[in-house]
Design a protein around this motif. Sequence first.
Motif, PDB file in Angstrom:
ATOM      1  N   GLN A 151       0.823  -1.206   0.000  1.00 33.73           N
ATOM      2  CA  GLN A 151       0.000   0.000   0.000  1.00 33.73           C
ATOM      3  C   GLN A 151       0.863   1.265   0.000  1.00 33.73           C
ATOM      4  N   LEU A 152       2.037   1.187   0.611  1.00 38.95           N
ATOM      5  CA  LEU A 152       2.962   2.323   0.522  1.00 38.95           C
ATOM      6  C   LEU A 152       3.335   2.562  -0.933  1.00 38.95           C
ATOM      7  N   PHE A 153       3.600   1.463  -1.651  1.00 38.91           N
ATOM      8  CA  PHE A 153       3.926   1.591  -3.067  1.00 38.91           C
ATOM      9  C   PHE A 153       2.685   2.013  -3.862  1.00 38.91           C
ATOM     10  N   ALA A 154       1.547   1.421  -3.525  1.00 38.31           N
ATOM     11  CA  ALA A 154       0.311   1.732  -4.265  1.00 38.31           C
ATOM     12  C   ALA A 154       0.003   3.223  -4.224  1.00 38.31           C
ATOM     13  N   ALA A 155       0.292   3.838  -3.085  1.00 39.44           N
ATOM     14  CA  ALA A 155      -0.022   5.265  -2.957  1.00 39.44           C
ATOM     15  C   ALA A 155       0.716   6.089  -4.010  1.00 39.44           C
ATOM     16  N   THR A 156       1.885   5.602  -4.431  1.00 37.58           N
ATOM     17  CA  THR A 156       2.644   6.344  -5.451  1.00 37.58           C
ATOM     18  C   THR A 156       2.092   6.083  -6.851  1.00 37.58           C
ATOM     19  N   GLN A 157       1.260   5.071  -6.971  1.00 39.67           N
ATOM     20  CA  GLN A 157       0.737   4.687  -8.285  1.00 39.67           C
ATOM     21  C   GLN A 157      -0.693   5.184  -8.509  1.00 39.67           C
ATOM     22  N   MET A 158      -1.250   5.825  -7.506  1.00 41.31           N
ATOM     23  CA  MET A 158      -2.651   6.230  -7.579  1.00 41.31           C
ATOM     24  C   MET A 158      -2.875   7.107  -8.806  1.00 41.31           C
ATOM     25  N   GLY A 159      -3.892   6.774  -9.565  1.00 41.63           N
ATOM     26  CA  GLY A 159      -4.194   7.552 -10.752  1.00 41.63           C
ATOM     27  C   GLY A 159      -3.447   7.094 -11.993  1.00 41.63           C
ATOM     28  N   GLN A 160      -2.459   6.224 -11.826  1.00 39.14           N
ATOM     29  CA  GLN A 160      -1.706   5.734 -12.981  1.00 39.14           C
ATOM     30  C   GLN A 160      -2.431   4.598 -13.691  1.00 39.14           C
ATOM     31  N   THR A 161      -3.184   3.856 -12.900  1.00 35.84           N
ATOM     32  CA  THR A 161      -3.883   2.697 -13.457  1.00 35.84           C
ATOM     33  C   THR A 161      -5.327   2.746 -12.970  1.00 35.84           C
ATOM     34  N   PRO A 162      -6.226   2.054 -13.654  1.00 28.99           N
ATOM     35  CA  PRO A 162      -7.629   2.107 -13.232  1.00 28.99           C
ATOM     36  C   PRO A 162      -7.835   1.699 -11.765  1.00 28.99           C
ATOM     37  N   LEU A 163      -7.184   0.622 -11.376  1.00 27.42           N
ATOM     38  CA  LEU A 163      -7.328   0.164  -9.997  1.00 27.42           C
ATOM     39  C   LEU A 163      -5.985   0.353  -9.306  1.00 27.42           C
ATOM     40  N   THR A 164      -5.989   1.025  -8.169  1.00 26.24           N
ATOM     41  CA  THR A 164      -4.713   1.325  -7.527  1.00 26.24           C
ATOM     42  C   THR A 164      -4.054   0.055  -6.997  1.00 26.24           C
ATOM     43  N   SER A 165      -4.842  -0.812  -6.425  1.00 25.68           N
ATOM     44  CA  SER A 165      -4.291  -2.089  -5.977  1.00 25.68           C
ATOM     45  C   SER A 165      -5.416  -3.099  -5.896  1.00 25.68           C
TER      46      SER A 165
END
Lengths: 437, 528
Positions: A129-143
């Motif tokens: 989730q720490l990594f996911a937070a940096t990916q938010m908005g990059q992909t349809p589903l964050t995680s």
Amino acid sequence: MAKKLSRRAFLGGAAVAVGLPLLDAMAPVQTVRGAPHTTATRLLCYYLPNGMVMPTWTPSGEGNEFVLGPTLSGLGAHTSEIVVVSGLENAGSDPGAPGHHAAGTAGFLTAALARKTELAPHLATSIDQLFAATQMGQTPLTSLQLGTDGGVGLGDCDNGYACAYSRSISWASPTTPMPKVTSPSVAFDLLFGGLDPTATAAEQAIRKHRRKSVLDAVRGDAKRLQASLGHGDRTKLDAYLEGVRALELRIQQNQASCAGAEVNRAPADFVELVAAMTDIMVLAFRCDATRVISWMLGNSASQQAYPFLGVSDAHHDLSHHAGDPAKLAALQTIEAWEVAQFAALLTKLRNVPEGEGTLLDNCLVLLSSEISDSNSHSHKNLPVVLAGRAGGALETGRHLVYPQGTAYGDLLVSVLDAVGGPSGELRDRGYAALGGL
Amino acid sequence: MSERRHRWQRWLLAGTLVLASCSASEQPVPGPKRFHRLNRAEYNNSVRDLLGVALQPADDFPADDPSLGFDNNAASLSLSPLQFELYERAAAKLASRALTPGTTSRDQLLPCADAADATKHADTCIAELIDEFGPRVWRRPLTNEELMALSELGSGEPLAVRAELVVQAMLLSPNFLYRSEPVAAAGETIWLNSHELAARLSYFLWSSTPDDDLLAAAQTGELLDPATLRAQVERMLDDPRAYALVTNFGGQWLSFRALDNVFKDAHRYPLFDDELRVSMATEAALTFAEFVGQNRDLRDLLTFKTSYVDTRLAELYGVADPGPGFVAVDLAGAERQGILTQAGFLTVHSYPFTTSPARRGRWVLDHLLCQPPAPAPDGVDIPIDPMSGTKREELDAHRQNPACAACHDSLDPLGLAFETYDPIGQLRTLENGEPIDPAGALPSGVAFANARELSTLLADDPRVVDCMIQQVLVYALGRGLTASEHRHIDTLAAELRERGTGARDLFAVVAVSELFRQAAPAAAEEAP
């Protein structure tokens, strides 16, 4: 009375035949116009329950010269794409008292100590989730959180530890466990459903606008509740508002499209379920629907039975082997099967060409369990495999043996460093990158 | 309610917003709140009762984590973004299904969309929808601000689209997904308002949303009158929706829900298959339903001899095949008495390949006497499966260790009483060729010869009634009790005894109790 039996129940009681006529989720990628192409790094966290029989797990030899033992031999075709890590201890998650399965599972992606409570779980944000937070908005589903078992049971998961510790490895915050999707059909629809291929751009825009207007309305409801709260329980409303925000971001994106993708939506048994979920993980990454997945092949202290392997006892009961050679052999049979599922995943990831290499090259897969030896509930010398090259950040084809007692939390720092996630919080807790990785 | 509608219409038609002078119960009271998310069963039941559509969207939601024995504990019902998205999808599907032209639900939700009313202004139509449906979905009247926000949703869109968006928004709103209740500071007593009480009542007795009758009593405030409350409780217990107490309270307390997830070694126990699994759960459910339905004395749960048996259970119990369906059969001759000797109970509290005196004994301490044993010392969580001899011999040796004896002195005699029933609840006399001795004694020294005698002794133990009240309170409130709240148990137990310790009265007594009508104390979220 219309007593409905769960699918798991049905599986548990029936003799299960092996042999899986699977729809081929790995059909050659049919590129569609506008389909995402990425070589971004993906993180997949792969959890196995009940520890491992370490003597049959640990490879012999070190560095580039190592030989896989019986349990890991199923990874033979992937020797050059993995790093086996030995010697790590998750002392940071060891409760030192009953509750080892729950606390160890909670520690898999946090290296933090679970607060002993049935009611108000408190842990740490998990690395995915720490990594996911940096990916938010990059992909349809964050995680995406996947598993085989939502968990039924009797409400007492492990010696006074909240069930969330046993059933969720992903934590959005220290107080927010993320439950898993256990139905391939639901997971597939979350990733790729709701896309009407015949809709025009204008129609899609209208649909987005309408969904957004509903979200605006319910956000207003939550804000009004928040305003009337005083200093009350904000956590639940915060989690709700986070859900609104995440979905809003998602709606702004186009739904992932994955031409020709399909999975076995109604697996007939446990084996088919695991295969279907494996296909979903590969599809989700291949089509860039998400870059972060966590997966539990069973909940903490799983009681899954493996009659199709000739093992009729439940996994956790069996894991208290008390040195009985027959029980150890049965456990190792289960573990080798689990590794085979992991190997199948790696093969499928490798079969997807991406950039100059393969999808697997752009992944980092972390596999471990809540404990090592299950009879003694040991948090020492944990079974750990890393797979994929994390886009080049990880040098694979090695067996790294660390001095006993080396912190497992250090590995989590290194994993975050490799995928480009923030490791500050773990470093603040005293962990540092693992040397030599 | 109709008066409110007229006011609302007048404001809308006049195009001006008039600030309402709402009654006290309509005004959100500022201050700490506690949010209690609907669990999967409650969600499914609520949308069934609100919309009448044959969808069970919550079947796709992630499982709710149980705590303190039940999956309706507010503290454990969290929400992740993924869950939120599933809620959104469910709301869209439900709204679209409920508003499909030609359906009853559509006629009820949007009567003015019919041709005869086609002249009506779309705004009026939507206002009626919000006015009629809103208070039912949110279990309380809407504030003006809420009414305005909903009425503006999708403005400019066709009526059918607007209606769908409004229904979606109501179902996705935290006002539907969560029950909100005030929280009392230390030393403070807050009584729930009538709508909060109505919701607490319906989710306790029905695992569902309040019906129109209950909402009407809340709207007038009459529900706060003890006589009205008692009458509502009795009415609700008469309603078929009260069967939720059997599946959700009974299923978890008596653990027959857990049969879904039980595995048995097919080689050792070939009788155990999915059909038998369902038969076991049905027997337990029918038993509990009979107790609640007929208000039978709770203590008889431990002494009844007649149970519900079908062909499969008859085979297991060694009695004559009763023919099709479940038939009440006297099992006294088959060495059965009460819930503790029902096959489902014995099956759940066993290992796949062997019995577990510790699990069975622990259930009695935990769920019948509310005296949970301390957790085992580190590293001794090992199932005992003697290769020779009996479990009693193994456990006797085990208790030589003082660390184990502390708990097992009380656990083992209880659990060993059930050793004459194997892991699927079938009678046996031998283990590894040696005779099984189920006799034992309570800590008080009173001896029993077998599980049936133990059950009879337990039926006379006053702690059983106290413990049931405690369990029902935890279920009814969706939280643990604080130390100071435990004293309410004595009062309620006395009241229940006065009424004859009936199983139906158990729920009624809790539903009208002070504790049930009051806000949770701030300390309750951490109460064990």
